[in-house]
Design a protein around this motif. Sequence first.
Motif, mmCIF file in Angstrom:
data_model
loop_
_atom_site.group_PDB
_atom_site.id
_atom_site.type_symbol
_atom_site.label_atom_id
_atom_site.label_comp_id
_atom_site.label_asym_id
_atom_site.label_seq_id
_atom_site.Cartn_x
_atom_site.Cartn_y
_atom_site.Cartn_z
ATOM 1 N N MET A 138 0.486 6.606 4.187
ATOM 2 C CA MET A 138 1.635 7.462 4.445
ATOM 3 C C MET A 138 1.877 7.452 5.954
ATOM 4 S SD MET A 138 2.028 11.452 3.338
ATOM 5 C CE MET A 138 0.585 11.957 4.216
ATOM 6 N N ARG A 139 3.140 7.555 6.355
ATOM 7 C CA ARG A 139 3.457 7.654 7.779
ATOM 8 C C ARG A 139 4.733 8.449 7.946
ATOM 9 N NH1 ARG A 139 5.803 1.774 9.726
ATOM 10 N NH2 ARG A 139 7.717 1.888 8.542
ATOM 11 N N TRP A 140 4.884 9.059 9.104
ATOM 12 C CA TRP A 140 6.112 9.766 9.447
ATOM 13 C C TRP A 140 7.143 8.724 9.856
ATOM 14 C CZ3 TRP A 140 6.344 14.472 7.823
ATOM 15 C CH2 TRP A 140 5.212 15.271 7.792
ATOM 16 N N ILE A 141 8.390 8.970 9.506
ATOM 17 C CA ILE A 141 9.470 8.064 9.879
ATOM 18 C C ILE A 141 10.612 8.860 10.494
ATOM 19 C CG2 ILE A 141 8.879 6.358 8.122
ATOM 20 C CD1 ILE A 141 11.297 7.455 6.524
ATOM 21 N N SER A 142 11.445 8.152 11.240
ATOM 22 C CA SER A 142 12.597 8.793 11.870
ATOM 23 C C SER A 142 13.889 8.558 11.078
ATOM 24 C CB SER A 142 12.777 8.239 13.287
ATOM 25 O OG SER A 142 13.182 6.878 13.218
ATOM 26 N N GLY A 143 13.859 7.576 10.185
ATOM 27 C CA GLY A 143 15.072 7.187 9.467
ATOM 28 C C GLY A 143 15.775 6.019 10.127
ATOM 29 N N GLN A 144 15.293 5.601 11.300
ATOM 30 C CA GLN A 144 15.899 4.496 12.045
ATOM 31 C C GLN A 144 15.074 3.212 11.962
ATOM 32 O OE1 GLN A 144 18.935 5.007 13.355
ATOM 33 N NE2 GLN A 144 18.783 7.085 12.568
ATOM 34 N N GLU A 145 13.983 3.223 11.205
ATOM 35 C CA GLU A 145 13.101 2.054 11.124
ATOM 36 C C GLU A 145 13.826 0.853 10.532
ATOM 37 O OE1 GLU A 145 10.645 5.512 11.629
ATOM 38 O OE2 GLU A 145 12.315 5.109 10.311
ATOM 39 N N ARG A 146 13.566 -0.306 11.101
ATOM 40 C CA ARG A 146 14.174 -1.548 10.600
ATOM 41 C C ARG A 146 13.312 -2.201 9.518
ATOM 42 N NH1 ARG A 146 19.225 -1.356 12.333
ATOM 43 N NH2 ARG A 146 19.398 -1.020 14.553
ATOM 44 N N ASP A 147 12.036 -1.792 9.414
ATOM 45 C CA ASP A 147 11.126 -2.435 8.463
ATOM 46 C C ASP A 147 11.033 -1.701 7.129
ATOM 47 O OD1 ASP A 147 9.803 -0.284 9.742
ATOM 48 O OD2 ASP A 147 7.850 -1.124 9.247
ATOM 49 N N ILE A 148 11.885 -0.699 6.916
ATOM 50 C CA ILE A 148 11.867 0.063 5.673
ATOM 51 C C ILE A 148 13.231 -0.069 5.001
ATOM 52 C CG2 ILE A 148 11.713 2.357 4.645
ATOM 53 C CD1 ILE A 148 9.889 3.173 6.912
ATOM 54 N N GLU A 149 13.212 -0.406 3.716
ATOM 55 C CA GLU A 149 14.457 -0.449 2.952
ATOM 56 C C GLU A 149 14.536 0.837 2.121
ATOM 57 O OE1 GLU A 149 16.709 -3.124 -0.425
ATOM 58 O OE2 GLU A 149 15.096 -4.016 0.740
ATOM 59 N N PHE A 150 15.474 1.700 2.459
ATOM 60 C CA PHE A 150 15.631 2.975 1.770
ATOM 61 C C PHE A 150 16.462 2.805 0.513
ATOM 62 C CE2 PHE A 150 15.034 4.190 6.224
ATOM 63 C CZ PHE A 150 14.010 5.112 6.098
ATOM 64 N N ALA A 151 16.171 3.617 -0.490
ATOM 65 C CA ALA A 151 17.019 3.660 -1.680
ATOM 66 C C ALA A 151 18.412 4.128 -1.245
ATOM 67 C CB ALA A 151 16.435 4.627 -2.696
ATOM 68 N N PRO A 152 19.466 3.637 -1.881
ATOM 69 C CA PRO A 152 20.816 4.030 -1.476
ATOM 70 C C PRO A 152 21.031 5.538 -1.417
ATOM 71 C CG PRO A 152 20.937 2.178 -2.967
ATOM 72 C CD PRO A 152 19.494 2.622 -2.943
ATOM 73 N N ALA A 153 20.484 6.298 -2.364
ATOM 74 C CA ALA A 153 20.672 7.756 -2.343
ATOM 75 C C ALA A 153 20.036 8.376 -1.111
ATOM 76 C CB ALA A 153 20.088 8.386 -3.604
ATOM 77 N N VAL A 154 18.876 7.869 -0.710
ATOM 78 C CA VAL A 154 18.209 8.378 0.496
ATOM 79 C C VAL A 154 19.008 7.977 1.729
ATOM 80 C CG1 VAL A 154 16.118 8.237 1.921
ATOM 81 C CG2 VAL A 154 15.929 8.400 -0.573
ATOM 82 N N ARG A 155 19.363 6.705 1.816
ATOM 83 C CA ARG A 155 20.096 6.183 2.973
ATOM 84 C C ARG A 155 21.459 6.845 3.132
ATOM 85 N NH1 ARG A 155 21.223 0.947 1.316
ATOM 86 N NH2 ARG A 155 23.118 1.837 0.485
ATOM 87 N N ASP A 156 22.184 7.008 2.028
ATOM 88 C CA ASP A 156 23.570 7.463 2.097
ATOM 89 C C ASP A 156 23.750 8.975 2.008
ATOM 90 O OD1 ASP A 156 24.142 4.763 2.199
ATOM 91 O OD2 ASP A 156 24.645 4.630 0.065
ATOM 92 N N HIS A 157 22.733 9.691 1.521
ATOM 93 C CA HIS A 157 22.895 11.131 1.327
ATOM 94 C C HIS A 157 21.814 11.965 2.015
ATOM 95 C CE1 HIS A 157 26.145 10.373 -1.472
ATOM 96 N NE2 HIS A 157 25.371 9.471 -2.049
ATOM 97 N N VAL A 158 20.548 11.641 1.752
ATOM 98 C CA VAL A 158 19.462 12.466 2.282
ATOM 99 C C VAL A 158 19.341 12.334 3.796
ATOM 100 C CG1 VAL A 158 16.977 12.914 2.218
ATOM 101 C CG2 VAL A 158 18.207 12.393 0.101
#
Length: 53
Positions: A21-41
Amino acid sequence: MTVFEARLSHVPRPVAELAAMRWISGQERDIEFAPAVRDHVLPLLTERGLLAP
């Protein structure tokens, strides 16, 4: 999808099916977020000041 906001009383640790587990900022380039997370959360967290823009 249901999203909850909570305050932590201690540092979370991975258990059971989580290997890491790691903390993220939401700006990471090495993580592919699910569309709902990326577009809404993430935009909602940014709007509330919980993530840096």
